[in-house]
Design an enzyme around this catalytic site. Structure first.
Site, PDB file in Angstrom:
ATOM      1  N   SER A 102       6.045  -1.345  -6.729  1.00  0.00           N
ATOM      2  CA  SER A 102       5.741  -0.697  -5.168  1.00  0.00           C
ATOM      3  C   SER A 102       7.235  -0.591  -4.659  1.00  0.00           C
ATOM      4  CB  SER A 102       4.919  -1.652  -4.481  1.00  0.00           C
ATOM      5  OG  SER A 102       4.780  -1.074  -3.265  1.00  0.00           O
ATOM      6  N   ASP A 243       7.101   5.406  -0.880  1.00  0.00           N
ATOM      7  CA  ASP A 243       7.843   4.350  -1.467  1.00  0.00           C
ATOM      8  C   ASP A 243       7.644   4.536  -3.234  1.00  0.00           C
ATOM      9  OD1 ASP A 243       4.911   3.563  -2.008  1.00  0.00           O
ATOM     10  OD2 ASP A 243       5.558   1.386  -1.617  1.00  0.00           O
ATOM     11  N   ASP A 245       5.899   3.742  -5.385  1.00  0.00           N
ATOM     12  CA  ASP A 245       4.500   3.999  -6.174  1.00  0.00           C
ATOM     13  C   ASP A 245       3.491   4.981  -5.248  1.00  0.00           C
ATOM     14  OD1 ASP A 245       3.896   2.048  -4.570  1.00  0.00           O
ATOM     15  OD2 ASP A 245       2.323   1.256  -5.826  1.00  0.00           O
ATOM     16  N   ASP A 247       2.173   4.787  -2.497  1.00  0.00           N
ATOM     17  CA  ASP A 247       1.080   4.183  -1.727  1.00  0.00           C
ATOM     18  C   ASP A 247       1.345   3.773  -0.088  1.00  0.00           C
ATOM     19  OD1 ASP A 247       2.316   1.746  -2.113  1.00  0.00           O
ATOM     20  OD2 ASP A 247       0.609   0.684  -2.822  1.00  0.00           O
TER      21      ASP A 247
END
Length: 448
Positions: A102, A243, A245, A247
């Site tokens: 992440s 960010d 990834d 999400d």
């Protein structure tokens, strides 16, 4: 039951050490394959990843684990976490896997798992996978003729792009808008600019040159300064920072001022209420969301329901109680009408839909309330349980007493990093700062 591998958002750690090795990834694939290999149909798992160098190590290890258990593997390459969740359902897979840490730096990586419904796994299923990781996997291997196959899905990005575009009002386009998009050198570095361009925007990109090492490095939602500077330099209408990834999302207005997840949730809640599409009289957020959001929603006749930190807990409450808007101050925005997990790009499109529907700048649309003074400090520790220390507990009690009814404290151990997070909030900024600093000092002393 204590967990050995899974934290609040899958398995995470420093790549090639501890639990984040090729060996662990192999066992995750084997154990998850054991749990999800049910029935006589041909089983399949989908795997996506972000742009970290260690993804090249973990992806084939997971693939080996799943195929050894007789599951076919569909490989997506770099793709946002919410895309993996969506495609898990779309491709009728038994399981979805995202390789990402992440918002963490490139040294870390992680493994997130999604069920066939596209939602993150429950605690019970994760514990079952942990059990099988350490117990008798060799007894459940597929036979020589029953091994799985691996296949790369070339149009995975195109499928997700179309899905995201369909969440934007059909009668609207983004023509006339200049948008800065910061992809954090991460998983959305191709799809996010493409979505905005196909909808008609003039697109200015930041963080779209990943090299395996620069994910989240001075860019993205946790470091939005470059995005804000680009908004001012290019005189853009809005900035969007994802960010690693994708999400999470953070917005910047035309003045380069940051708009966090609390403001975004407030905007979507108000807009959906006006449109008649809000499914419940409120939204779901975590204990970290600002009291200002709660008061603003109250002025609209809406409730703010709080859960523990972690978007999975937000989603669980949304599913159980019929809410369709939820998220976290950090920018995880879950819009259940469109996705099963936080989707930064879809959330950003909802903000853009409001922007296009009116004739006001982002600064007037998105700054809905004045947040109460809030201070968050992260204290790193090496071992042990600092929050169980008597001196720390006494400092927390004293801080709560000093704040009284004018503020609140949230003190917790991070589920993804060796950190103690101390958050204070209240009407008196000086008092909040003093309380948080005093507690942090005691924790630092005892965690040294």
């Amino acid at each position: 039951m204590p967990r050995k591998y899974f934290g609040t958002d899958g398995i995470r750690g420093t790549a090639n050490t501890g639990h984040m090795t090729a060996e662990t990834a192999l066992r995750v694939g084997m154990a998850a394959g054991r749990v999800f290999r049910r029935g006589e149909h041909r089983h399949r798992v989908v795997i996506g990843k972000d742009t970290r160098l260690s993804g090249y190590m973990l992806e084939p290890a997971l693939t080996a684990g799943f195929t050894s258990m007789g599951m076919d593997v569909f490989l997506f390459g770099p793709l946002p976490t919410p895309a993996v969740a969506m495609l898990t359902r779309s491709l009728r897979a038994d399981l979805g896997v995202m390789i990402s840490a992440s918002h963490n730096s490139f040294e870390d990586n992680g493994i997130k798992l999604f069920g066939p419904d596209g939602f993150k796994l429950s605690d019970e299923v994760e514990l079952a996978i942990e059990h099988h990781m350490d117990n008798g996997l060799a007894d459940n291997l597929a036979g020589s003729r029953g091994l799985g196959r691996a296949k790369r899905i070339e149009d995975a990005q195109a499928r997700y792009i179309e899905h995201v575009k369909h969440t934007f009002p059909k009668q609207q386009t983004l023509e006339g808008l200049r948008i800065v998009i910061d992809c954090a050198n991460g998983a959305a570095y191709k799809v996010a600019p493409e979505v905005l361009w196909e909808l008609g925007a003039e697109v200015v990109t930041v963080g779209t040159e990943p090299n395996g090492f620069n994910i989240n490095e001075d860019c993205g939602s946790t470091a939005p300064e470059r995005m804000c500077a680009a908004v001012l330099e290019r005189r853009a209408d809005i900035g969007i920072a994802l960010d690693g990834d994708a999400d999470r999302v953070i917005i910047a207005d035309e003045r380069g001022k940051v708009i966090d997840g609390d403001q975004i949730m407030g905007l979507v809640a108000r807009h959906w209420k006006e449109m008649g599409t809000l499914s419940a009289p409120g939204i779901v957020a975590t204990v970290m969301s600002n009291l200002g959001l709660e008061r603003y929603l109250g002025s609209l006749g809406l409730d703010l329901v709080r859960t523990q930190v972690g978007d999975r807990y937000v989603v669980e409450h949304m599913r159980e109680h019929g809410y369709n808007v939820g998220g976290e101050q950090s920018g995880h925005i879950v819009l259940k009408d469109f996705s099963t997990t936080g989707d930064g790009l879809i959330a950003a499109l909802q903000v853009l839909a409001v922007l296009k529907a009116g004739d006001k700048p982002v600064s007037e649309i998105c700054h809905l309330f004045d947040p109460l003074p809030q201070l968050l400090k992260n204290i790193r520790f090496k071992r042990g349980e600092p929050l169980k220390d008597k001196d720390v507990q006494e400092a927390i009690r004293e801080g709560e007493s000093r704040l009284g009814k004018t503020g609140r404290l949230v003190i917790r151990k991070s589920g993804t990093e060796p950190l103690i997070r101390v958050m204070g909030e209240g009407d008196d900024e000086k008092l909040v700062t003093s309380v948080v600093n005093d507690i942090a000092a005691v924790i630092e002393h005892n965690a040294a």
